[in-house]
Design a protein around this motif. Structure first.
Motif, short mmCIF file in Angstrom:
data_model
loop_
_atom_site.label_atom_id
_atom_site.label_comp_id
_atom_site.label_asym_id
_atom_site.label_seq_id
_atom_site.Cartn_x
_atom_site.Cartn_y
_atom_site.Cartn_z
N THR A 22 0.77 -1.02 -0.07
CA THR A 22 0.24 -0.06 0.01
C THR A 22 0.77 1.30 0.03
OG1 THR A 22 -0.17 0.31 2.33
CG2 THR A 22 -1.55 -1.29 1.57
N ILE A 27 2.21 -3.97 4.26
CA ILE A 27 1.36 -4.42 5.59
C ILE A 27 1.72 -5.91 5.50
CG2 ILE A 27 -0.81 -4.68 6.53
CD1 ILE A 27 -1.55 -2.01 5.25
N LEU A 285 0.90 -3.26 11.91
CA LEU A 285 1.47 -4.21 11.23
C LEU A 285 2.60 -3.63 9.99
CD1 LEU A 285 -1.50 -6.78 10.33
CD2 LEU A 285 0.37 -6.62 12.10
N1 LIG Z 1 -7.29 -5.30 1.01
C1 LIG Z 1 -6.52 -4.97 2.02
N2 LIG Z 1 -5.61 -3.91 1.87
C2 LIG Z 1 -4.73 -3.46 2.87
N3 LIG Z 1 -4.46 -4.10 3.99
C3 LIG Z 1 -5.67 -5.15 4.25
C4 LIG Z 1 -6.52 -5.45 3.12
N4 LIG Z 1 -7.14 -6.70 3.99
C5 LIG Z 1 -6.50 -6.73 5.24
N5 LIG Z 1 -5.67 -6.00 5.56
C6 LIG Z 1 -4.90 -5.83 6.57
O1 LIG Z 1 -4.51 -6.97 6.87
C7 LIG Z 1 -4.34 -7.17 8.42
C8 LIG Z 1 -5.18 -8.57 8.93
O2 LIG Z 1 -6.56 -8.29 8.60
P1 LIG Z 1 -7.53 -9.64 8.90
O3 LIG Z 1 -8.95 -9.24 8.11
O4 LIG Z 1 -6.84 -10.88 8.41
O5 LIG Z 1 -7.87 -9.47 10.36
P2 LIG Z 1 -8.52 -10.54 11.28
O6 LIG Z 1 -7.66 -11.04 12.17
O7 LIG Z 1 -9.37 -11.43 10.61
O8 LIG Z 1 -9.43 -9.28 12.41
P3 LIG Z 1 -10.94 -9.43 12.72
O9 LIG Z 1 -10.94 -10.26 14.10
O10 LIG Z 1 -11.08 -8.15 12.87
O11 LIG Z 1 -11.88 -10.02 11.49
C9 LIG Z 1 -5.11 -5.80 9.00
O12 LIG Z 1 -4.03 -4.94 9.56
C10 LIG Z 1 -5.79 -5.20 7.86
O13 LIG Z 1 -6.09 -3.89 8.11
#
Ligand SMILES: Nc1ncnc2c1ncn2[C@@H]1O[C@H](COP(=O)(O)OP(=O)(O)OP(=O)(O)O)[C@@H](O)[C@H]1O
Ligand SMILES: [Mg+2]
Length: 332
Positions: A22, A27, A285
């Motif tokens: 990004t 990230i 991250l």
């Molecule tokens: N399309 C994207 N573009 C940029 N960053 C992303 C994108 N999708 C996810 N992220 C980043 O990846 C990281 C992990 O996201 P993820 O959705 O896997 O979290 P999670 O553990 O499932 O959280 P939750 O319990 O809130 O669902 C986060 O910091 C998120 O901002």
């Protein structure tokens, strides 16, 4: 003998890394994830919001949006085949048929302008090549299996006419329709109230057991883990930090983060003035420290923890931890 040692492996994820490129930098949403799901087993994937649980699940099915995302390393072996090496056509045969996924909010997965019956029947028509009448019959039978009353009537309804719990049961019916070898459920009950949540989880457990379907259950609710899973992978900042069978994890957590997670749960028979919380902020991250990402919040951290990321190492049968100073029995 460690749990499930003789069972066949359904999914084996190793060294998985998925990054998002990004304008604010890279990230590292998933930065070293290893776990295995065996036949008939439910593996829980837990950790706080943003630690990479959903991105791990999406990476398995190769549904990460590219760009900005990219799977930069690792292996996702499903029944012995590395999914990361398949082409899109081969992948489409796996999604929905051999591996299916349930998302948190069923309204986003169901089409509002098509009846429940049509949407369920479509799964049978597409994946099993059944004709219209047979697929409708299968759909009604599948709804019956999910304990939805008056299934013959329900198939004619649109998603909005059903409650959240019923819609989620329809999603479970749909995802198990083709008898997949693996079910991935991403926070399937977070949007439901506790009684409906218990019903939906019970249903999922029964259907998976009857069909010997392996499942990867993503949740941040340790109560759900205790109730549903045989093994657990705990994630922190894109990495698996502890991996154990559910009994070991709850009784002798070795990673300070897991210990913190368990301390923030209410305990029966223990007088607690207030629930413990994990101090400090969740990590950012794209600005992770060079060492263990939990160091700034860890009460046991030493100088060594700031230098390099520890490896995931075995500390007992089927028990792995990513920590230089895992908590031992005496410390607790
Ligand atoms: N399309 C994207 N573009 C940029 N960053 C992303 C994108 N999708 C996810 N992220 C980043 O990846 C990281 C992990 O996201 P993820 O959705 O896997 O979290 P999670 O553990 O499932 O959280 P939750 O319990 O809130 O669902 C986060 O910091 C998120 O901002
Ligand atoms: Mg998520």
């Amino acid at each position: 003998m460690a749990y499930g040692q003789n069972r066949k492996s359904v999914l084996k994820v190793s060294g998985l890394k998925t990054y998002f490129f990004t304008s604010e930098g890279i990230i590292k949403a998933v930065d070293g994830v290893d776990f295995e799901v065996k036949q008939g087993e439910v593996l829980g994937l837990v950790g706080e919001s943003g630690c990479g649980k959903s991105v791990s699940a999406l990476s398995i099915l190769r549904l990460v949006p590219i760009p900005p995302g990219r799977i930069v390393a690792g292996k996702v072996e499903f029944m012995g085949k590395d999914l990361l090496k398949l082409n899109e056509r081969e992948m489409r045969k796996i999604r929905g048929k051999k591996i299916s996924m349930i998302f948190q909010d069923p309204l986003t997965s169901l089409n509002p302008v098509l009846t429940i019956g049509y949407q369920l029947a479509e799964v049978f028509r597409f994946h099993k090549n059944l004709d219209r009448i047979k697929s409708l019959k299968e759909s009604i039978d599948m709804l019956k299996a999910t304990e939805i009353p008056s299934s013959e009537e329900r198939v004619k309804q649109y998603p909005h006419a059903m409650s959240g719990g019923m819609r989620q049961r329809v999603m479970i019916a749909m995802s198990l329709a083709c008898e997949p070898a693996l079910l991935i459920a991403d926070e399937p009950t977070t949007a439901l109230d506790v009684t409906v949540q218990a019903q939906v989880l019970r249903l999922m457990k029964r259907l998976c057991r009857d069909r010997r379907t392996a499942a990867l259950l993503i949740t941040h609710d340790m109560g759900v883990v205790a109730n549903m899973c045989q093994r657990v992978a705990v994630m922190y900042a894109g990495r698996v930090v502890e991996y154990a069978d559910v009994f070991t994890l709850f009784n002798s957590p070795a990673h300070p983060y897991t210990e913190g997670l368990l301390r923030s749960l209410p305990r029966v028979g223990v007088k607690q003035k207030k629930l413990d919380t994990i101090e400090g902020q969740p990590p950012i991250l794209n600005r992770l420290p060079p060492g263990c990402a939990f160091t700034p919040r860890c009460k046991y951290a030493k100088e060594k923890c700031k230098e390099a990321v520890p490896e995931l190492v075995s500390i007992g049968k089927g028990h792995e931890v990513r920590c230089y100073f895992p908590i031992s029995g005496e410390q607790k």
